[in-house]
Design an enzyme around this catalytic site. Sequence first.
Site, PDB file in Angstrom:
ATOM      1  N   SER A   1       7.517  -2.343   3.395  1.00 58.06           N
ATOM      2  CA  SER A   1       8.488  -1.399   2.313  1.00 58.06           C
ATOM      3  C   SER A   1       8.330   0.108   3.280  1.00 58.06           C
ATOM      4  O   SER A   1       7.196   0.378   3.789  1.00 58.06           O
ATOM      5  CB  SER A   1       8.247  -1.576   1.197  1.00 58.06           C
ATOM      6  OG  SER A   1       8.535  -0.359   0.538  1.00 58.06           O
ATOM      7  N   SER A   2       9.175   0.701   2.994  1.00 57.37           N
ATOM      8  CA  SER A   2       9.185   2.285   3.528  1.00 57.37           C
ATOM      9  C   SER A   2       8.022   3.120   2.908  1.00 57.37           C
ATOM     10  O   SER A   2       7.472   4.046   3.567  1.00 57.37           O
ATOM     11  CB  SER A   2      10.464   3.063   3.430  1.00 57.37           C
ATOM     12  OG  SER A   2      10.759   3.011   2.072  1.00 57.37           O
ATOM     13  N   CYS A   3       7.528   2.450   1.683  1.00 57.45           N
ATOM     14  CA  CYS A   3       6.194   3.282   1.069  1.00 57.45           C
ATOM     15  C   CYS A   3       5.158   2.966   1.876  1.00 57.45           C
ATOM     16  O   CYS A   3       3.967   3.611   1.620  1.00 57.45           O
ATOM     17  CB  CYS A   3       6.304   2.683  -0.289  1.00 57.45           C
ATOM     18  SG  CYS A   3       5.575   1.119  -0.658  1.00 57.45           S
TER      19      CYS A   3
ATOM     20  N   TYR B   1       0.505  -0.788  -3.670  1.00 52.13           N
ATOM     21  CA  TYR B   1       1.626  -1.795  -3.339  1.00 52.13           C
ATOM     22  C   TYR B   1       1.747  -1.582  -1.652  1.00 52.13           C
ATOM     23  O   TYR B   1       1.502  -2.452  -0.921  1.00 52.13           O
ATOM     24  CB  TYR B   1       2.860  -1.490  -4.010  1.00 52.13           C
ATOM     25  CG  TYR B   1       4.148  -1.952  -3.165  1.00 52.13           C
ATOM     26  CD1 TYR B   1       4.412  -3.474  -3.461  1.00 52.13           C
ATOM     27  CD2 TYR B   1       5.276  -1.246  -2.899  1.00 52.13           C
ATOM     28  CE1 TYR B   1       5.723  -3.973  -3.255  1.00 52.13           C
ATOM     29  CE2 TYR B   1       6.266  -2.008  -2.330  1.00 52.13           C
ATOM     30  CZ  TYR B   1       6.600  -3.085  -2.560  1.00 52.13           C
ATOM     31  OH  TYR B   1       7.640  -3.590  -2.071  1.00 52.13           O
TER      32      TYR B   1
ATOM     33  N   LYS C   1       1.065  -4.046   1.412  1.00 55.23           N
ATOM     34  CA  LYS C   1       2.000  -4.122   2.516  1.00 55.23           C
ATOM     35  C   LYS C   1       1.522  -3.890   4.002  1.00 55.23           C
ATOM     36  O   LYS C   1       1.709  -4.460   5.052  1.00 55.23           O
ATOM     37  CB  LYS C   1       3.061  -3.184   2.376  1.00 55.23           C
ATOM     38  CG  LYS C   1       3.872  -3.788   1.015  1.00 55.23           C
ATOM     39  CD  LYS C   1       4.619  -5.077   1.413  1.00 55.23           C
ATOM     40  CE  LYS C   1       5.478  -5.514   0.102  1.00 55.23           C
ATOM     41  NZ  LYS C   1       6.214  -7.002   0.386  1.00 55.23           N
TER      42      LYS C   1
ATOM     43  N   HIS D   1      14.271  -0.744  -9.859  1.00 50.28           N
ATOM     44  CA  HIS D   1      14.448   0.554  -9.087  1.00 50.28           C
ATOM     45  C   HIS D   1      15.490   1.531  -9.400  1.00 50.28           C
ATOM     46  O   HIS D   1      16.322   1.003 -10.352  1.00 50.28           O
ATOM     47  CB  HIS D   1      14.700   0.092  -7.560  1.00 50.28           C
ATOM     48  CG  HIS D   1      13.608  -0.428  -6.650  1.00 50.28           C
ATOM     49  ND1 HIS D   1      13.435  -1.955  -6.798  1.00 50.28           N
ATOM     50  CD2 HIS D   1      12.468   0.131  -6.338  1.00 50.28           C
ATOM     51  CE1 HIS D   1      12.259  -1.949  -6.010  1.00 50.28           C
ATOM     52  NE2 HIS D   1      11.682  -0.945  -5.732  1.00 50.28           N
TER      53      HIS D   1
END
Length: 392
Positions: A187-189, A216, A220, A259
């Site tokens: 994910s972009s996070c 999270y 990832k 979200h």
Amino acid sequence: MLSSKNKKKWPTPTQIAGGYSDLLHLTFAEVYKLYLQIYVSCSLTSKKLLSYKSKSPFFNPSSSLVQTSTMADTTASSEMEKSAKIFVAGHRGLVGSAIVRKLQDQGFKNLVLRTHSELDLTSQSDVESFFATEKPVYVILAAAKVGGIHANNTYPADFIGVNLQIQTNVIHSAYTHGVKKLLFLGSSCIYPKFAPQPIPESALLTGPLEPTNEWYAIAKIAGIKMCQAYRIQHQWDAISGMPTNLYGPNDNFHPENSHVLPALMRRFHEAKANNADEVVVWGSGSPLREFLHVDDLADACVFLMDRYSGFEHVNVGSGVEVTIKELAELVKEVVGFKGKLVWDCSKPDGTPRKLMDNSKLASLGWTPKITLKDGLSQTYEWYLENVVQKKQ
Ligand SMILES: NC(=O)C1=CN([C@@H]2O[C@H](COP(=O)(O)OP(=O)(O)OC[C@H]3O[C@@H](n4cnc5c(N)ncnc54)[C@H](OP(=O)(O)O)[C@@H]3O)[C@@H](O)[C@H]2O)C=CC1
Ligand SMILES: C[C@H]1O[C@H](OP(=O)(O)OP(=O)(O)OC[C@H]2O[C@@H](n3cnc4c(=O)[nH]c(N)nc43)[C@H](O)[C@@H]2O)[C@@H](O)[C@@H](O)C1=O
């Protein structure tokens, strides 16, 4: 290795000790001893570092290890055979269901699918016997503990623990049971809170994470690293894709744990249905987010499986960002709510901006197709047919 040429340029210990003993108010012998200690420790560290650098693809992507180990760097990929057995983990979720639609559209018929209750991916023994029995050829890992800013912030133990378990079990068993290729989704996070914008893949691990989703994000990042480690050690074709914020059919429309996009769609819809005057939106409205329709993501996932076999993860975004305020206005318009917006600044904004740099994927030949406006209208139609009407 330090070259002997470089060594010769250094002053001798005697010169150094003689030159600095007066200055440092130490005896010649003391400075001489100090110099030798520093010199030995520096040259040992340099040797260790240089020897590590010569082997590590992080420092030197064209090192001999990478060249001899074909899987560690980018290698030619081949298209998935239409009859091959493909395990799509998490096939009932937003991403998994879109991937199944895409694969079926493209004529893949041999999909292996398990619901959460049929196969709990946090159970190592169950995952192990599933792979031993089914022996899939390809794996797309779209099963994870997923949620929006509130869920991430409230259940950090679940977000790190469950995700580490799922991905570790699936990646390891897939490798052990001879899977040809696996796609892991991050994910972009994963990127630092204040990463350069648009965010290139190389920004990974260059700064502190956004606190609302660091648990999270750490899971990832571990998934990306696990794929890379298996490429290096086992020459196994595990790749990673990093999607930006997604939306579309089969999204989670929970009022708190979802979200922003599905949360607002539901809130505006319910406000319209109840003739409410206002809708509460979280935060200041100023954060920027990039949204990608999940059908575009699914297309990119199949594209990566067919065409990409590289060490580095690949960003998957739309290249278009909006503020949360602009998003709220767009969703309001699509739903047809006529009241006003109220901002709840007690809720966190999260990261201020996270626009992906999509040039790597674009250079491979992939671009998104669905605009935010079209994607929102299509998703609202899906919501009306599949969530609202089913409740009535
Ligand atoms: N949604 C987004 O905006 C983004 C998503 N991603 C990534 O895409 C991937 C998929 O996310 P998304 O589709 O949105 O998530 P969803 O929550 O929609 O789907 C996740 C799926 O995983 C399944 N699952 C969860 N835990 C387990 C378990 N222990 N055993 C078996 N199955 C399990 C769920 O089944 P069940 O519902 O039955 O529990 C569900 O089918 C994730 O890796 C996520 O990080 C990346 C960027 C953005
Ligand atoms: C994909 C990505 O998604 C998560 O990060 P996020 O982008 O911050 O996710 P979000 O969609 O929940 O919020 C986006 C913005 O929107 C604002 N906002 C307004 N009103 C609502 C609202 O009603 N709900 C939510 N959730 N947010 C709202 C909210 O305050 C924030 O400023 C990660 O935790 C992690 O899961 C991850 O990887």
